[in-house]
Each structure stands twice: as C-alpha cells, then as structure tokens.
Design an enzyme around this catalytic site. Structure first.
Site, PDB file in Angstrom:
ATOM      1  N   PHE A 130     -25.218   4.568 -10.682  1.00 25.99           N
ATOM      2  CA  PHE A 130     -25.271   3.617 -11.792  1.00 25.99           C
ATOM      3  C   PHE A 130     -25.848   2.277 -11.339  1.00 25.99           C
ATOM      4  O   PHE A 130     -26.914   1.840 -11.791  1.00 25.99           O
ATOM      5  CB  PHE A 130     -23.862   3.469 -12.383  1.00 25.99           C
ATOM      6  CG  PHE A 130     -23.643   2.255 -13.232  1.00 25.99           C
ATOM      7  CD1 PHE A 130     -24.543   1.890 -14.220  1.00 25.99           C
ATOM      8  CD2 PHE A 130     -22.505   1.477 -13.052  1.00 25.99           C
ATOM      9  CE1 PHE A 130     -24.329   0.764 -15.004  1.00 25.99           C
ATOM     10  CE2 PHE A 130     -22.270   0.364 -13.830  1.00 25.99           C
ATOM     11  CZ  PHE A 130     -23.189  -0.003 -14.803  1.00 25.99           C
ATOM     12  N   PHE A 159     -23.652  13.100  -5.013  1.00 28.80           N
ATOM     13  CA  PHE A 159     -22.272  13.465  -5.343  1.00 28.80           C
ATOM     14  C   PHE A 159     -21.904  12.879  -6.703  1.00 28.80           C
ATOM     15  O   PHE A 159     -21.364  13.579  -7.567  1.00 28.80           O
ATOM     16  CB  PHE A 159     -21.319  12.954  -4.259  1.00 28.80           C
ATOM     17  CG  PHE A 159     -19.866  13.232  -4.546  1.00 28.80           C
ATOM     18  CD1 PHE A 159     -19.390  14.532  -4.595  1.00 28.80           C
ATOM     19  CD2 PHE A 159     -18.960  12.198  -4.770  1.00 28.80           C
ATOM     20  CE1 PHE A 159     -18.054  14.806  -4.866  1.00 28.80           C
ATOM     21  CE2 PHE A 159     -17.633  12.451  -5.039  1.00 28.80           C
ATOM     22  CZ  PHE A 159     -17.175  13.760  -5.085  1.00 28.80           C
ATOM     23  N   ASP A 209     -26.762  12.165   3.144  1.00 35.87           N
ATOM     24  CA  ASP A 209     -25.370  11.706   3.130  1.00 35.87           C
ATOM     25  C   ASP A 209     -25.204  10.710   4.271  1.00 35.87           C
ATOM     26  O   ASP A 209     -25.425  11.050   5.435  1.00 35.87           O
ATOM     27  CB  ASP A 209     -24.445  12.910   3.322  1.00 35.87           C
ATOM     28  CG  ASP A 209     -22.970  12.556   3.134  1.00 35.87           C
ATOM     29  OD1 ASP A 209     -22.576  11.422   3.492  1.00 35.87           O
ATOM     30  OD2 ASP A 209     -22.220  13.411   2.645  1.00 35.87           O
ATOM     31  N   LYS A 239     -14.334   8.674   4.320  1.00 32.90           N
ATOM     32  CA  LYS A 239     -15.434   8.904   5.260  1.00 32.90           C
ATOM     33  C   LYS A 239     -16.722   8.264   4.761  1.00 32.90           C
ATOM     34  O   LYS A 239     -17.475   7.656   5.539  1.00 32.90           O
ATOM     35  CB  LYS A 239     -15.646  10.406   5.464  1.00 32.90           C
ATOM     36  CG  LYS A 239     -14.592  11.090   6.321  1.00 32.90           C
ATOM     37  CD  LYS A 239     -14.912  12.572   6.471  1.00 32.90           C
ATOM     38  CE  LYS A 239     -13.910  13.262   7.377  1.00 32.90           C
ATOM     39  NZ  LYS A 239     -14.217  14.713   7.503  1.00 32.90           N
ATOM     40  N   GLY A 275     -24.980   0.343  12.221  1.00 34.81           N
ATOM     41  CA  GLY A 275     -25.706   0.722  13.429  1.00 34.81           C
ATOM     42  C   GLY A 275     -27.212   0.676  13.213  1.00 34.81           C
ATOM     43  O   GLY A 275     -27.969   0.227  14.086  1.00 34.81           O
ATOM     44  N   TYR A 321      -9.998   4.485  -1.557  1.00 34.86           N
ATOM     45  CA  TYR A 321     -11.060   3.564  -1.976  1.00 34.86           C
ATOM     46  C   TYR A 321     -10.716   2.124  -1.604  1.00 34.86           C
ATOM     47  O   TYR A 321     -11.505   1.437  -0.954  1.00 34.86           O
ATOM     48  CB  TYR A 321     -11.267   3.694  -3.487  1.00 34.86           C
ATOM     49  CG  TYR A 321     -12.417   2.888  -4.031  1.00 34.86           C
ATOM     50  CD1 TYR A 321     -13.731   3.280  -3.812  1.00 34.86           C
ATOM     51  CD2 TYR A 321     -12.192   1.743  -4.793  1.00 34.86           C
ATOM     52  CE1 TYR A 321     -14.800   2.551  -4.315  1.00 34.86           C
ATOM     53  CE2 TYR A 321     -13.251   1.010  -5.304  1.00 34.86           C
ATOM     54  CZ  TYR A 321     -14.549   1.419  -5.068  1.00 34.86           C
ATOM     55  OH  TYR A 321     -15.603   0.686  -5.579  1.00 34.86           O
ATOM     56  N   LYS A 371     -12.632   0.285   1.456  1.00 34.47           N
ATOM     57  CA  LYS A 371     -13.487  -0.891   1.264  1.00 34.47           C
ATOM     58  C   LYS A 371     -12.996  -2.077   2.084  1.00 34.47           C
ATOM     59  O   LYS A 371     -13.809  -2.874   2.584  1.00 34.47           O
ATOM     60  CB  LYS A 371     -13.535  -1.257  -0.217  1.00 34.47           C
ATOM     61  CG  LYS A 371     -14.299  -0.277  -1.086  1.00 34.47           C
ATOM     62  CD  LYS A 371     -15.800  -0.365  -0.864  1.00 34.47           C
ATOM     63  CE  LYS A 371     -16.575   0.440  -1.886  1.00 34.47           C
ATOM     64  NZ  LYS A 371     -18.038   0.309  -1.721  1.00 34.47           N
TER      65      LYS A 371
END
Length: 321
Positions: A18, A41, A63, A96, A107, A150, A154
């Site tokens: 979105f 997903f 992913d 994850k 990284g 979640y 975060k």
C-alpha cells in the site's frame, strides 16, 4: 548535506504494498530510478502494474530476510505486514521480517555507505499513557501479547538502526507512521478505514470493537509519502525518530458515522469485543515534523475518505463484474 532524488537509484523494500507503491510512484515523479523489492506476502503486483512500463522502474521478487546485493544510492525499508490480521497470521515470520530484514538492509546500507530510512510505527508507543504521543515517550507495550511480534519487532528495529548509527556512523532516518489510509489498501486487511468503507458500500453492519469511543488519527497516504520524502532528504544529522501522521483525532463512532454519510449507506453499527492490547488513544504530536521538515498534513479526513471510497467502489465493482 541534504539528498536529491533526481538521477539517484532508490531501493524501496515492500514496494508493491500500500505505502510502498505510492512511494515508488512519487520517487519516479521526481526523477529517481526505483528498484522495488517485495515478496508479495501482502504486496500486490496490481499496485505497481502501471509502473512496469517506466524504464526507470524495476520490480524484483525477494524476501529481505535473505541478504540482498544490489547497488543503490538510498534505501526506504518498508517491508513488513502492517495490519493485525496479516502480521498475526505468522507472528514468527513477522518478527523475522522486521528484525532480520532490518539487519540485512542495514548491512547493505553500511556496505554502500548510503542513507537508509526505516518505516517504524506509532505502535512502538503501545497503549499510551501520554497523549498526544511525542517522540520522547518510550511507550507502554505488552512484550508477550498477540501484537508484540509487530510492536516489539519495530522497537527492536529502531534499536538496530540507532546502534548502526552509533557504531558505524550510518546515515539513518526513522519515521514513526501513524494510521494511514487511501487507495490500494487491502479490502480485507482488518484495518478500520478499509473495514468500514467496504461494509458501508456493501450495506453490511459496520463492526466496531468495544464501545467505539477509542480514538485514532488518520493520515491520507499522499501526506504520509510527502513526510517520508522530506525526512530522507534532510541533513545526515537529522535521524529521527519523527512522528508522521495527522493530529486530527476521531472516535471510531465518528469515523463510522462519517463513512456511512459519505457512502449514503444503510449500514447499521454492530459492537464486538475489543481485541487484547488494542490502544484506547492514538494521536501524534507532530511538532518535531513541523519544525524539522516543515511538514504537516494538508488533506482533510472527509477529502481523503472521499478518494478512498471511490477507489473501493471501483474495486468492488470490478470484483462483481
């Protein structure tokens, strides 16, 4: 030193989602080359189908829990399921996606010595004890509840970003997103605006969890993307976190009544039990965004809802055709 988009190659993770699809669109509008990365997903190819013919746009299925090796000038890290229905479907995968994904993107940014923006969330404040919520508030979060994958994911991502800043002098930006709505939301993502609009358009009862007196603030997607673009452009010393959201505050009942009126719907209101750890209040203090970015939302709730209702009306019509 500020950052210019024209001629730069920008990576947007979660770019078919979105928010990500709107961000990709706006970046192309200002002359950037965009690499959109998504594992689909919750992102949808339909969200970016209109961009595929643009020679400055590239879509890659990937992913971000797996390292990515590309050459870019800046990274917007938006990849993560954002609605409770989606992020609670596989909470381990959600954690994850946020934590491992952040490590991989940090990284990459470290290797490229490029700036990186993290799409964080107002959920880091949990069910707040301070209202409205300033960036200095540390939050009130249940670390073991059904929303923790979640919320705490975060929060951990923010920790990683600031540790990379302290340890590697990485130019980071952290944006805390408050409730955002607009075209390309999932019609069944369980979030209040899409729920209410679809129910109203179909004449079904509008389901309100709890009394309906709990409050939220709703930011139209165009305003939110403007805040994200503004934050990324700032001097490297401006790290955030910065709240990006609309400080207008509405109860769930007020939102439902507004949507019923705008859709001219016959829907009634039905009350259901309140989910665990659902915040009672949520409203951003955007003083920092005003002072640092010169940003504040300009699109009213009624105007934004009108555009969003028109989008869902078209989508539902296509599904029925």
């Amino acid at each position: 030193m500020t950052f210019q988009y024209r001629g730069k190659r920008i990576l947007v993770t979660g770019g078919a989602g979105f928010l990500g699809s709107h961000l990709c669109e706006r970046l192309l509008d200002v002359g950037a080359e965009v690499l959109c990365v998504d594992n689909y997903f919750t992102g949808r190819r339909g969200n970016i189908a209109h961009l595929l013919g643009n020679p400055l746009f590239e879509a890659m299925r990937h992913d971000i829990t797996v390292p990515l090796f590309v050459e870019v000038d800046a990274i917007f890290n938006l990849a993560c399921p954002a609605s409770p229905i989606h992020y609670q479907l596989d909470p381990v995968a959600t954690t994850k996606a946020i934590v491992h994904g952040s490590i991989n993107m940090l990284g990459l940014a470290k290797r490229l010595k490029c700036r990186i923006l993290q799409a964080s969330t107002s959920e880091v404040y949990g069910d707040p004890e301070i209202h409205p919520q300033p960036e200095t508030y540390w939050g009130h979060v249940n670390p073991i509840g059904p929303r923790a994958c979640y919320d705490e994911g975060k929060r951990c991502a923010e920790t990683l970003f600031f540790d990379y800043r302290r340890q590697h002098n990485l130019p980071i930006k952290v944006m805390r997103i408050f409730n955002t709505y607009g075209p390309r939301m999932h019609e069944n993502d369980g979030r209040v605006v899409s729920n209410f609009i679809v129910q109203a358009l179909q004449g079904r009862p509008i389901t309100i969890y709890g009394s309906g007196n709990q409050t939220r603030s709703f930011c139209y997607v165009d305003d939110l993307i403007g805040g994200a673009l503004g934050l990324m452009k700032t001097d490297v010393d401006v790290t955030g976190p910065i709240n990006i959201g609309n400080p207008g505050e509405f109860t769930m009942l007020e939102l439902a009544e507004t949507i019923v009126r705008l859709t001219n719907s016959s829907s009634t209101i039905e009350h259901l039990p309140l989910p665990q750890d659902d915040p009672q209040q949520r409203r951003p203090d955007i003083t920092l965004a005003r002072n640092t970015l010169g940003w504040e939302p300009t699109i009213s709730l009624e105007e934004g809802l009108g555009r969003t209702i028109a989008y869902f009306d078209r989508q539902l019509g296509l599904q029925q055709a």
